[in-house]
Structures are given as C-alpha cells and as structure tokens.
Motif scaffolding. Sequence first.
Motif, short mmCIF file in Angstrom:
data_model
loop_
_atom_site.label_atom_id
_atom_site.label_comp_id
_atom_site.label_asym_id
_atom_site.label_seq_id
_atom_site.Cartn_x
_atom_site.Cartn_y
_atom_site.Cartn_z
N ALA A 16 0.81 -1.22 0.00
CA ALA A 16 0.00 0.00 0.00
C ALA A 16 0.85 1.27 0.00
O ALA A 16 0.35 2.34 -0.35
CB ALA A 16 -0.94 -0.01 1.21
N ASP A 17 2.13 1.17 0.35
CA ASP A 17 3.04 2.33 0.36
C ASP A 17 3.69 2.58 -0.99
O ASP A 17 4.32 3.62 -1.19
CB ASP A 17 4.16 2.11 1.40
N GLY A 18 3.57 1.63 -1.92
CA GLY A 18 4.29 1.73 -3.19
C GLY A 18 4.06 3.03 -3.93
O GLY A 18 4.99 3.64 -4.43
N ALA A 19 2.80 3.47 -4.03
CA ALA A 19 2.49 4.70 -4.76
C ALA A 19 3.14 5.91 -4.10
O ALA A 19 3.67 6.80 -4.78
CB ALA A 19 0.98 4.89 -4.86
N ALA A 20 3.13 5.95 -2.77
CA ALA A 20 3.74 7.08 -2.06
C ALA A 20 5.26 7.09 -2.25
O ALA A 20 5.86 8.16 -2.43
CB ALA A 20 3.39 7.03 -0.57
N LEU A 21 5.88 5.92 -2.24
CA LEU A 21 7.33 5.86 -2.46
C LEU A 21 7.67 6.34 -3.86
O LEU A 21 8.63 7.10 -4.05
CB LEU A 21 7.86 4.45 -2.24
N TRP A 22 6.87 5.94 -4.85
CA TRP A 22 7.08 6.41 -6.23
C TRP A 22 6.97 7.93 -6.29
O TRP A 22 7.79 8.60 -6.90
CB TRP A 22 6.05 5.75 -7.16
N ARG A 23 5.95 8.50 -5.62
CA ARG A 23 5.76 9.96 -5.62
C ARG A 23 6.95 10.67 -4.96
O ARG A 23 7.46 11.66 -5.47
CB ARG A 23 4.47 10.35 -4.91
N ILE A 24 7.40 10.16 -3.83
CA ILE A 24 8.54 10.78 -3.13
C ILE A 24 9.78 10.73 -4.01
O ILE A 24 10.52 11.71 -4.11
CB ILE A 24 8.78 10.10 -1.76
N ASP A 32 16.98 8.45 -10.03
CA ASP A 32 16.50 7.84 -11.26
C ASP A 32 15.15 7.24 -10.91
O ASP A 32 15.04 6.35 -10.05
CB ASP A 32 17.44 6.72 -11.73
N LEU A 33 14.09 7.74 -11.55
CA LEU A 33 12.75 7.28 -11.24
C LEU A 33 12.48 5.95 -11.94
O LEU A 33 12.63 5.84 -13.15
CB LEU A 33 11.71 8.32 -11.67
N ASN A 34 12.08 4.96 -11.17
CA ASN A 34 11.67 3.67 -11.72
C ASN A 34 10.17 3.70 -11.97
O ASN A 34 9.48 4.62 -11.55
CB ASN A 34 12.03 2.55 -10.73
N SER A 35 9.64 2.68 -12.62
CA SER A 35 8.20 2.62 -12.88
C SER A 35 7.45 2.48 -11.55
O SER A 35 7.98 1.97 -10.56
CB SER A 35 7.88 1.45 -13.79
N SER A 36 6.21 2.93 -11.54
CA SER A 36 5.40 2.80 -10.33
C SER A 36 5.24 1.32 -9.97
O SER A 36 5.22 0.96 -8.78
CB SER A 36 4.04 3.46 -10.52
N TYR A 37 5.17 0.48 -10.97
CA TYR A 37 5.07 -0.97 -10.76
C TYR A 37 6.26 -1.48 -9.95
O TYR A 37 6.11 -2.31 -9.06
CB TYR A 37 4.99 -1.66 -12.13
N SER A 38 7.46 -0.98 -10.25
CA SER A 38 8.64 -1.48 -9.55
C SER A 38 8.60 -1.12 -8.06
O SER A 38 9.06 -1.90 -7.23
CB SER A 38 9.93 -0.96 -10.19
N TYR A 39 8.02 0.03 -7.70
CA TYR A 39 7.92 0.38 -6.28
C TYR A 39 6.92 -0.52 -5.57
O TYR A 39 7.12 -0.88 -4.40
CB TYR A 39 7.56 1.86 -6.11
N LEU A 40 5.85 -0.92 -6.27
CA LEU A 40 4.90 -1.87 -5.69
C LEU A 40 5.58 -3.21 -5.45
O LEU A 40 5.45 -3.81 -4.37
CB LEU A 40 3.69 -2.05 -6.60
N LEU A 41 6.32 -3.69 -6.45
CA LEU A 41 7.05 -4.95 -6.29
C LEU A 41 8.07 -4.86 -5.17
O LEU A 41 8.24 -5.79 -4.38
CB LEU A 41 7.75 -5.34 -7.59
N TRP A 42 8.79 -3.73 -5.12
CA TRP A 42 9.82 -3.56 -4.09
C TRP A 42 9.20 -3.67 -2.70
O TRP A 42 9.73 -4.35 -1.82
CB TRP A 42 10.53 -2.21 -4.24
#
Length: 168
Positions: A16-24, A32-42
């Motif tokens: 549930a934090d993946g989207a917020a990590l991507w935004r930060i 280097d910004l990764n895809s939003s998908y990669s933050y969810l997987l991470w």
Amino acid sequence: MTAAQADLQIDRPSVADGAALWRIAKDSKALDLNSSYSYLLWCRDFAATSAVARDEHGEPVGFITGYVRPDSPGTLLVWQVAVDEAHRGRGLAAALLDGLATRAVAEHGVTTVETTITPGNTASERLFTSFAERRGARLEREVLFDAGLFPDGPHDPEVLYRIGPLSQ
C-alpha cells in the motif's frame, strides 16, 4: 532521535506504500525514477530489507529501498534513499539508514552496506560517509559502472561505496 523525528515511525514498507514511495522518488528530482510498478514490487518482495518513515498520520514521508545481494549474503545494497521535501534537513535519512542497517545486521547477518552514488551528489556522499563514521566502519570507494556502460544517453558514473564491517 531528534525532536523533529519523534513524531515519525520507521518500519517496513507495505504494498500500500508503493504509490507514495514512487511519488517521493519522483518529487526528489534527484533519483533515477523507476516505474510505479517497480515500487509496488519492491514493497512486496524487499520489505524486509527496506524502510519507510511515516508521519503522525501514518503517511510515508521518506524511504530506503535495499536488498541483500544474492552472491554476497552479508551485504545490504541500498538502492534508493528519499525524503519528502517538507521533512528534509531533520536527519531523517540518517535515522532511516541507521534503523535499516541495525535491523539488517540483526535479522540477516549483514556485515557490509553498499550503495552507489553519482559524483556531485553531496547529500548522499555526506549521508553514507557520516554513517560509516557513526559505525566506526571502513569506507571504500571505486567506480562500479563507468558512464560509457549506460545505453540510454549521458549518465554519470556510479561510484560504489562499501562500508564495513558493521556490528550490532
């Protein structure tokens, strides 16, 4: 922990934090910004070796992503460190790094922390240099990936920072 950090909680990220990590990361304008998908997987696959800082409402305001290197199980590779702009300058990145390293030593037997930093990223250079000093650990630097290895245009070299040995 400083007074400014007292209202913050540091723990493992969840999906549930993946989207917020991507935004930060996106708002940092430094990573280097990764895809939003990669933050969810991470947040799903590497939560045990990552950390998130939450404000008094439970919202993520900073994070560190990392993983234990498969071919070097005593090494935690720190992938990204980011703090929301409104929370910078309070020592939050250092608190996240200290907390994650302590957890990785205790839970995974980590003895070394590695990260890569592009030349001129003064904030990251200071963060990891001061981490090594606080831990009384040796800090070694060498170019890991030369600029010419990157296929997608101009990219600064990535300098490997290796810090260790760590202890509890």
